[in-house]
Design an enzyme around this catalytic site. Structure first.
Site, PDB file in Angstrom:
ATOM      1  N   SER A  78      42.108 -46.569  15.843  1.00  0.00           N
ATOM      2  CA  SER A  78      41.219 -45.514  16.323  1.00  0.00           C
ATOM      3  C   SER A  78      41.863 -44.567  17.325  1.00  0.00           C
ATOM      4  O   SER A  78      41.317 -43.499  17.596  1.00  0.00           O
ATOM      5  CB  SER A  78      39.970 -46.130  16.958  1.00  0.00           C
ATOM      6  OG  SER A  78      39.148 -46.720  15.980  1.00  0.00           O
ATOM      7  N   LYS A  81      42.293 -40.984  16.331  1.00  0.00           N
ATOM      8  CA  LYS A  81      41.193 -40.018  16.370  1.00  0.00           C
ATOM      9  C   LYS A  81      41.443 -38.913  17.398  1.00  0.00           C
ATOM     10  O   LYS A  81      41.111 -37.742  17.160  1.00  0.00           O
ATOM     11  CB  LYS A  81      39.884 -40.732  16.715  1.00  0.00           C
ATOM     12  CG  LYS A  81      39.431 -41.763  15.696  1.00  0.00           C
ATOM     13  CD  LYS A  81      38.245 -42.556  16.234  1.00  0.00           C
ATOM     14  CE  LYS A  81      37.757 -43.607  15.259  1.00  0.00           C
ATOM     15  NZ  LYS A  81      36.681 -44.454  15.807  1.00  0.00           N
ATOM     16  N   TYR A 204      41.471 -41.089   6.199  1.00  0.00           N
ATOM     17  CA  TYR A 204      41.193 -41.677   7.506  1.00  0.00           C
ATOM     18  C   TYR A 204      41.797 -43.076   7.626  1.00  0.00           C
ATOM     19  O   TYR A 204      42.376 -43.432   8.657  1.00  0.00           O
ATOM     20  CB  TYR A 204      39.682 -41.726   7.748  1.00  0.00           C
ATOM     21  CG  TYR A 204      39.307 -42.484   8.988  1.00  0.00           C
ATOM     22  CD1 TYR A 204      39.604 -41.975  10.254  1.00  0.00           C
ATOM     23  CD2 TYR A 204      38.687 -43.733   8.899  1.00  0.00           C
ATOM     24  CE1 TYR A 204      39.279 -42.686  11.395  1.00  0.00           C
ATOM     25  CE2 TYR A 204      38.353 -44.443  10.040  1.00  0.00           C
ATOM     26  CZ  TYR A 204      38.647 -43.922  11.279  1.00  0.00           C
ATOM     27  OH  TYR A 204      38.340 -44.628  12.419  1.00  0.00           O
ATOM     28  N   TYR A 256      33.892 -45.205  23.679  1.00  0.00           N
ATOM     29  CA  TYR A 256      32.604 -45.463  23.031  1.00  0.00           C
ATOM     30  C   TYR A 256      31.492 -45.647  24.058  1.00  0.00           C
ATOM     31  O   TYR A 256      31.406 -44.913  25.039  1.00  0.00           O
ATOM     32  CB  TYR A 256      32.718 -46.655  22.082  1.00  0.00           C
ATOM     33  CG  TYR A 256      33.814 -46.507  21.064  1.00  0.00           C
ATOM     34  CD1 TYR A 256      33.933 -45.354  20.285  1.00  0.00           C
ATOM     35  CD2 TYR A 256      34.769 -47.508  20.884  1.00  0.00           C
ATOM     36  CE1 TYR A 256      34.945 -45.215  19.351  1.00  0.00           C
ATOM     37  CE2 TYR A 256      35.776 -47.386  19.941  1.00  0.00           C
ATOM     38  CZ  TYR A 256      35.858 -46.234  19.183  1.00  0.00           C
ATOM     39  OH  TYR A 256      36.858 -46.089  18.264  1.00  0.00           O
ATOM     40  N   VAL A 274      41.588 -51.218  17.746  1.00  0.00           N
ATOM     41  CA  VAL A 274      41.340 -52.646  17.570  1.00  0.00           C
ATOM     42  C   VAL A 274      42.601 -53.461  17.301  1.00  0.00           C
ATOM     43  O   VAL A 274      42.535 -54.690  17.273  1.00  0.00           O
ATOM     44  CB  VAL A 274      40.316 -52.915  16.449  1.00  0.00           C
ATOM     45  CG1 VAL A 274      38.956 -52.385  16.826  1.00  0.00           C
ATOM     46  CG2 VAL A 274      40.782 -52.334  15.130  1.00  0.00           C
TER      47      VAL A 274
END
Length: 334
Positions: A78, A81, A204, A256, A274
């Site tokens: 992630s 991103k 992605y 988040y 992660v």
């Protein structure tokens, strides 16, 4: 919005010897921690060695300080991103990204479907999975393959070296990314996805499977910290305005639903993944890259975030910290 020049005094890091010593101390403080567990909902990630722990700090002038397993490769996940957002902002502009994807925190987990339904299909921000898939779909290119090349080449420019896919991670994720496939279909039903849903999810997934090291993350983050100039190559990757926009989104949404806690405790824009990576960015100073696969319940590296907190305090990285300024004309030392 006012169209005026923006200037900020961000301060300086301590002497290089002091920074190097503190990076080593941070690693030594937390290397023995056994808290957290390795992610296993992507099967291949469950095979990571929980003992691995690397720290890296790259200053905006290119000076690098690292300790431990800073050169061990892992999938970026992630964290990608943040840098894809920057590339898209550079390509289509601030306003269109704001209008199409959004910049507000959902307050819900990164893979939430409920957040989409509650907000009439708006992804809300580019850091949750729905927003990241929608953002990746905005990359330049007429075909899926052209978009993928733009992603891979763009992230490689941030790292200052060619980045390659971990094929094992890619295949493991493709076999288990059912939720992302569902999210992409839901985005399409609301008219929020530019492209075929299965193709955009594959792009992605590829971007998340790119291999980086803690050293790479520090370089990538330092590029955002220095107005888009890569400290390794001195190439202008994105504009200073894009760096500002990207760091704003990271501060609000990068961690988040725990972004507020992160800012309260550590005080710098950051993004985690992660696989155990973290990038934390101090504008005008540099960036931290951390890697340790043991995660907390929110999916963030335990050792990594503790090291970031220690270094933020000891190096004066917190954006919200200040000290008493002596009155003008005072003989008091600052």
């Amino acid at each position: 919005m006012l169209d005026v020049p923006q200037r900020a005094r961000t301060g300086d890091l301590p002497a290089e010897t002091r920074v190097a010593a503190l990076v080593r101390e941070a690693h030594a403080r937390y290397a023995a921690s056994q808290d957290g567990t390795v992610a296993d909902y992507i099967p291949i990630l469950g095979e990571a060695d929980p003992r691995l722990f690397g720290l890296s700090l790259t200053e905006v002038d290119g000076t690098v300080h690292h300790a431990g397993d800073a050169d061990v490769a892992f999938s970026v996940q992630s964290i990608s991103k943040a840098f894809v957002l920057a590339l898209v902002c550079e390509s289509i502009g601030h306003e269109q990204v704001h209008r199409t994807v959004g910049v507000n925190n959902t307050g819900l987990p990164f893979s939430s479907v409920i957040a989409l339904e509650l907000n009439e299909g708006s992804p809300m921000n580019p850091m949750v999975n729905a927003g990241a898939i929608a953002t990746t779909a905005l990359m330049p290119g007429e075909t899926a393959e052209q978009k993928w090349r733009a992603v891979q080449e763009g992230l490689s420019r941030f790292a200052g070296r060619p980045l390659e896919i971990d094929q094992q991670v890619l295949h493991s994720e493709i076999a288990s990314n059912h939720r992302n496939q569902g999210i992409s279909e839901l985005l399409t039903s609301y008219g929020r996805l530019r492209g075929q849903p299965e193709e955009m999810v594959e792009i992605y997934t590829r971007q998340c499977s790119l291999l980086v090291t803690a050293d790479d993350l520090a370089v990538m983050g330092a590029t955002l910290a220095d107005g888009g100039v890569n400290p390794r190559t001195r190439q202008q990757v994105v504009s200073p305005e894009v760096c500002r926009d990207t760091l704003s989104v990271l501060a609000a949404c990068g961690m988040y639903e725990r972004s507020g806690e992160w800012l309260f405790e550590i005080g710098v824009p950051a993004k985690s993944g992660v696989s155990g990576g973290i990038v934390a960015i101090a504008p005008g100073k540099g960036a931290l890259g951390a890697f340790s696969p043991r995660l907390d319940r929110a999916g963030t590296s335990v050792r990594g975030q503790r090291a970031c907190a220690f270094l933020s305090r000891s190096l004066g990285l917190n954006l919200f910290a200040s000290r008493i300024h002596p009155p003008k004309g005072s003989d008091i030392d600052e």
